[in-house]
Design an enzyme around this catalytic site. Sequence first.
Site, short mmCIF file in Angstrom:
data_model
loop_
_atom_site.label_atom_id
_atom_site.label_comp_id
_atom_site.label_asym_id
_atom_site.label_seq_id
_atom_site.Cartn_x
_atom_site.Cartn_y
_atom_site.Cartn_z
N SER A 178 -13.16 24.74 -30.70
CA SER A 178 -14.52 24.22 -30.66
C SER A 178 -15.54 25.19 -30.10
CB SER A 178 -14.56 22.92 -29.84
OG SER A 178 -14.11 23.15 -28.52
N HIS A 206 -12.63 19.75 -35.63
CA HIS A 206 -13.75 20.60 -36.04
C HIS A 206 -13.58 21.17 -37.44
CE1 HIS A 206 -16.04 20.59 -32.27
NE2 HIS A 206 -14.85 20.43 -31.70
N LYS A 238 -17.91 13.94 -35.98
CA LYS A 238 -18.46 15.28 -36.20
C LYS A 238 -18.95 15.38 -37.63
CE LYS A 238 -15.87 17.30 -32.40
NZ LYS A 238 -15.41 16.02 -31.83
#
Length: 285
Positions: A178, A206, A238
Amino acid sequence: MMNFDLEERLEQRSEQRLFRQRVILDSPQKPEAMVDGRPCLMFCSNDYLGLANHPEIRSAFQQAANVYGIGSGASALINGHSRPHRQLEEELAEFTGRARVLLFSTGYMANLGVISALLSPGDALFQDRLNHASLLDAGRLSGARFQRYLHLDMGNLERRLKKSKARRKLIATDGVFSMDGDRTPLAELVKLSRQYQAGLMVDDAHAFGCIGKGGRGSLKEGGFTTDDVPVMMATLGKAFGTAGAFVAGSETLIENLISVCPQLYLYHGDAASDCRSVASQPEGG
């Protein structure tokens, strides 16, 4: 009266430049945001695809709230697993190419849940030194012998695996890290996990939605199956622009998690309806 030296602690944090202050966001997630009453360019959001303020997704939330309400009332194991959540799990399983999916309220809870369910004292856990805090905290709380290998250093990991006499071993890593954006060498990890009879877990938070065909993540991009990487975790907060997380794997894995995980608490149906609209995209999307 409680005496924990709170004022002294705050002073020390301030002197160490570790004192935290929250800013006030007055706008939706978007490239140009209002922060503390000032227009700013947003470079720190994880809303990679701009879905958090997408009009169709906002509409899906509104429609779902009209049907299912807002509060969940209790966990799914107490008062029932909602149909939209069940449908979302099925669509995410198809989307990731895995047999089953289990939803969690956050990625943090998913990582804690999986590692606490799989490991116990006498087992061994190996993690990349730069893994997300949720994986590291899960390791500390698991009761297993917890070792952190040097970042992306497969030689260091192999030496640790070779020395381990644990009855069960698990390797856990981020797919995309990240803070730096670098990626783990999955092919090498799969090889080591097989050589030393260790399980392998990848936190693909991610990468999911951004990497691989149709945004299906690191594992799909590399052609890795459930036999290669038994445990996949990804979040919906996300690139998917919403909230929650899931674990994907075999039928046996998911049934074990349902029976064992103390962290199993699902968010309510409005978010599920939203995420289903994203997960339903064809593989070429």
